[in-house]
Motif scaffolding. Structure first.
Motif, PDB file in Angstrom:
ATOM      1  N   VAL A 197      71.025  34.382  13.383  1.00 52.49           N
ATOM      2  CA  VAL A 197      69.876  33.475  13.327  1.00 52.49           C
ATOM      3  C   VAL A 197      68.972  33.821  12.150  1.00 52.49           C
ATOM      4  O   VAL A 197      68.563  32.941  11.383  1.00 52.49           O
ATOM      5  N   TYR A 198      68.650  35.106  11.988  1.00 52.80           N
ATOM      6  CA  TYR A 198      67.786  35.525  10.885  1.00 52.80           C
ATOM      7  C   TYR A 198      68.407  35.150   9.537  1.00 52.80           C
ATOM      8  O   TYR A 198      67.729  34.675   8.629  1.00 52.80           O
ATOM      9  N   GLY A 199      69.711  35.383   9.397  1.00 51.44           N
ATOM     10  CA  GLY A 199      70.387  35.080   8.139  1.00 51.44           C
ATOM     11  C   GLY A 199      70.279  33.613   7.768  1.00 51.44           C
ATOM     12  O   GLY A 199      70.004  33.265   6.620  1.00 51.44           O
ATOM     13  N   LEU A 200      70.475  32.741   8.748  1.00 52.24           N
ATOM     14  CA  LEU A 200      70.383  31.316   8.483  1.00 52.24           C
ATOM     15  C   LEU A 200      68.954  30.919   8.135  1.00 52.24           C
ATOM     16  O   LEU A 200      68.718  30.157   7.186  1.00 52.24           O
ATOM     17  N   CYS A 201      67.982  31.454   8.869  1.00 55.47           N
ATOM     18  CA  CYS A 201      66.577  31.146   8.592  1.00 55.47           C
ATOM     19  C   CYS A 201      66.171  31.653   7.210  1.00 55.47           C
ATOM     20  O   CYS A 201      65.455  30.964   6.468  1.00 55.47           O
ATOM     21  N   TYR A 202      66.631  32.849   6.859  1.00 59.29           N
ATOM     22  CA  TYR A 202      66.251  33.430   5.570  1.00 59.29           C
ATOM     23  C   TYR A 202      66.829  32.641   4.407  1.00 59.29           C
ATOM     24  O   TYR A 202      66.182  32.418   3.389  1.00 59.29           O
ATOM     25  N   ARG A 203      68.063  32.178   4.555  1.00 60.28           N
ATOM     26  CA  ARG A 203      68.693  31.453   3.458  1.00 60.28           C
ATOM     27  C   ARG A 203      68.053  30.099   3.212  1.00 60.28           C
ATOM     28  O   ARG A 203      68.094  29.582   2.105  1.00 60.28           O
ATOM     29  N   PHE A 204      67.463  29.533   4.256  1.00 61.66           N
ATOM     30  CA  PHE A 204      66.818  28.239   4.067  1.00 61.66           C
ATOM     31  C   PHE A 204      65.342  28.361   3.716  1.00 61.66           C
ATOM     32  O   PHE A 204      64.754  27.409   3.225  1.00 61.66           O
TER      33      PHE A 204
ATOM     34  N   ASP B 176      58.715  34.339   6.932  1.00 62.85           N
ATOM     35  CA  ASP B 176      59.024  33.050   7.548  1.00 62.85           C
ATOM     36  C   ASP B 176      60.283  33.152   8.395  1.00 62.85           C
ATOM     37  O   ASP B 176      60.353  32.581   9.498  1.00 62.85           O
ATOM     38  N   ALA B 177      61.280  33.859   7.883  1.00 65.00           N
ATOM     39  CA  ALA B 177      62.540  33.996   8.616  1.00 65.00           C
ATOM     40  C   ALA B 177      62.330  34.746   9.924  1.00 65.00           C
ATOM     41  O   ALA B 177      62.924  34.399  10.958  1.00 65.00           O
ATOM     42  N   GLN B 178      61.485  35.789   9.918  1.00 61.21           N
ATOM     43  CA  GLN B 178      61.202  36.521  11.148  1.00 61.21           C
ATOM     44  C   GLN B 178      60.493  35.636  12.160  1.00 61.21           C
ATOM     45  O   GLN B 178      60.853  35.616  13.342  1.00 61.21           O
ATOM     46  N   ASP B 179      59.490  34.880  11.696  1.00 63.13           N
ATOM     47  CA  ASP B 179      58.756  33.992  12.600  1.00 63.13           C
ATOM     48  C   ASP B 179      59.679  32.928  13.185  1.00 63.13           C
ATOM     49  O   ASP B 179      59.641  32.641  14.394  1.00 63.13           O
TER      50      ASP B 179
ATOM     51  N   ARG C 270      69.574  25.197  13.251  1.00 64.53           N
ATOM     52  CA  ARG C 270      69.505  24.204  12.177  1.00 64.53           C
ATOM     53  C   ARG C 270      68.494  23.117  12.518  1.00 64.53           C
ATOM     54  O   ARG C 270      67.704  22.697  11.656  1.00 64.53           O
ATOM     55  N   ASN C 271      68.492  22.650  13.748  1.00 61.78           N
ATOM     56  CA  ASN C 271      67.534  21.626  14.162  1.00 61.78           C
ATOM     57  C   ASN C 271      66.100  22.137  14.072  1.00 61.78           C
ATOM     58  O   ASN C 271      65.184  21.404  13.669  1.00 61.78           O
ATOM     59  N   LEU C 272      65.883  23.394  14.435  1.00 56.62           N
ATOM     60  CA  LEU C 272      64.538  23.959  14.354  1.00 56.62           C
ATOM     61  C   LEU C 272      64.098  24.075  12.897  1.00 56.62           C
ATOM     62  O   LEU C 272      62.940  23.823  12.577  1.00 56.62           O
ATOM     63  N   LEU C 273      65.012  24.450  12.010  1.00 51.40           N
ATOM     64  CA  LEU C 273      64.675  24.551  10.592  1.00 51.40           C
ATOM     65  C   LEU C 273      64.262  23.191  10.028  1.00 51.40           C
ATOM     66  O   LEU C 273      63.329  23.094   9.227  1.00 51.40           O
ATOM     67  N   ILE C 274      64.955  22.151  10.458  1.00 49.31           N
ATOM     68  CA  ILE C 274      64.598  20.811  10.011  1.00 49.31           C
ATOM     69  C   ILE C 274      63.216  20.436  10.537  1.00 49.31           C
ATOM     70  O   ILE C 274      62.383  19.894   9.807  1.00 49.31           O
ATOM     71  N   ASP C 275      62.959  20.739  11.810  1.00 50.26           N
ATOM     72  CA  ASP C 275      61.639  20.469  12.395  1.00 50.26           C
ATOM     73  C   ASP C 275      60.547  21.230  11.650  1.00 50.26           C
ATOM     74  O   ASP C 275      59.470  20.693  11.365  1.00 50.26           O
ATOM     75  N   HIS C 276      60.841  22.493  11.353  1.00 49.32           N
ATOM     76  CA  HIS C 276      59.870  23.332  10.645  1.00 49.32           C
ATOM     77  C   HIS C 276      59.562  22.755   9.275  1.00 49.32           C
ATOM     78  O   HIS C 276      58.407  22.700   8.850  1.00 49.32           O
ATOM     79  N   TYR C 277      60.601  22.310   8.596  1.00 47.93           N
ATOM     80  CA  TYR C 277      60.376  21.763   7.256  1.00 47.93           C
ATOM     81  C   TYR C 277      59.524  20.499   7.319  1.00 47.93           C
ATOM     82  O   TYR C 277      58.618  20.300   6.506  1.00 47.93           O
TER      83      TYR C 277
END
Length: 210
Positions: free
Chosen positions: A54-61, A67-70, A102-109
């Motif tokens: 999860v961290y790896g995916l968040c960090y790469r985006f 931000d990745a930790q949060d 992935r869905n959360l990353l889109i929401d976050h963006y």
């Protein structure tokens, strides 16, 4: 149980939680069942096994550790609330988790898009790990920080579809069928995008390296 999410993620000494932890996929369903029955130890184990992914995916985006930790903590909060909806008959827990992330990353963006220069999550520059060097991939001649910087710049020039497929396959190391489930596309399309993406990335990197 939810209050223990942060400690489960960040409570390990140093950066030990980022080590190459092997995920025992066969045990995930059992852990989920135990979590749903109120077993705190099972929840901590589930988080420990999947935090690196999860961290790896968040960090790469996002490209930012904070931000990745949060976002990683946000993901597991969402996992905790949605866990009852996981069905092992519909795919692996890792695939379900990746789709949720992935869905959360889109929401976050979408929530923070006004703070960003670009107007699409697909235009974020994914950050490649320094260890992403393989003879079977187009950046085989690169190494270390230089490889990471060049790869990041190369990925930024790919179309969103090709870029995301490469991230999920070559960086997240998902199987073709898992990527197909995450992106809701046929497996054949995954393979086609990956082949085109790798070829295009090789062309870009070759031009940059010169």
């Amino acid at each position: 149980m939810a209050s223990g999410i942060a400690s489960a993620i960040w409570g390990l000494p140093g950066a030990a939680w980022l080590s190459n932890t092997k995920i025992n996929v066969e045990s995930d369903s059992t852990l989920v069942e135990r979590c749903l029955s109120g077993d705190d130890a099972a929840w901590e184990e589930l988080v420990r096994l999947h935090t690196r992914r999860v961290y790896g995916l968040c960090y790469r985006f996002t490209g930012k550790d904070s931000d990745a930790q949060d976002l990683t903590q946000d993901v597991f909060m969402r996992v905790f609330r949605a866990l009852a909806g996981f069905r092992s008959t519909e795919g692996s827990f890792a695939t379900w988790l990746t789709r949720l992330t992935r869905n959360l990353l889109i929401d976050h963006y979408r929530r923070t898009r006004n703070e960003r220069v670009t107007d699409s999550i697909e235009e974020q520059l994914p950050r490649a790990e320094e260890g992403f060097v393989s003879v079977s991939r187009p950046d085989a001649a690169l190494a270390g920080r230089e490889a990471s910087e060049l790869l990041q710049a190369g990925l930024a020039k790919l179309s969103p579809d090709l870029r995301e497929t490469i991230i999920l396959r070559d960086l997240q190391e998902l199987e073709y069928r898992e990527i197909a489930q995450v992106l809701s596309i046929p497996e054949g399309t995954v393979k086609s995008r990956l082949n085109r993406g790798r070829a295009e990335l090789a062309r870009i990197l070759k031009k940059r390296v010169g």
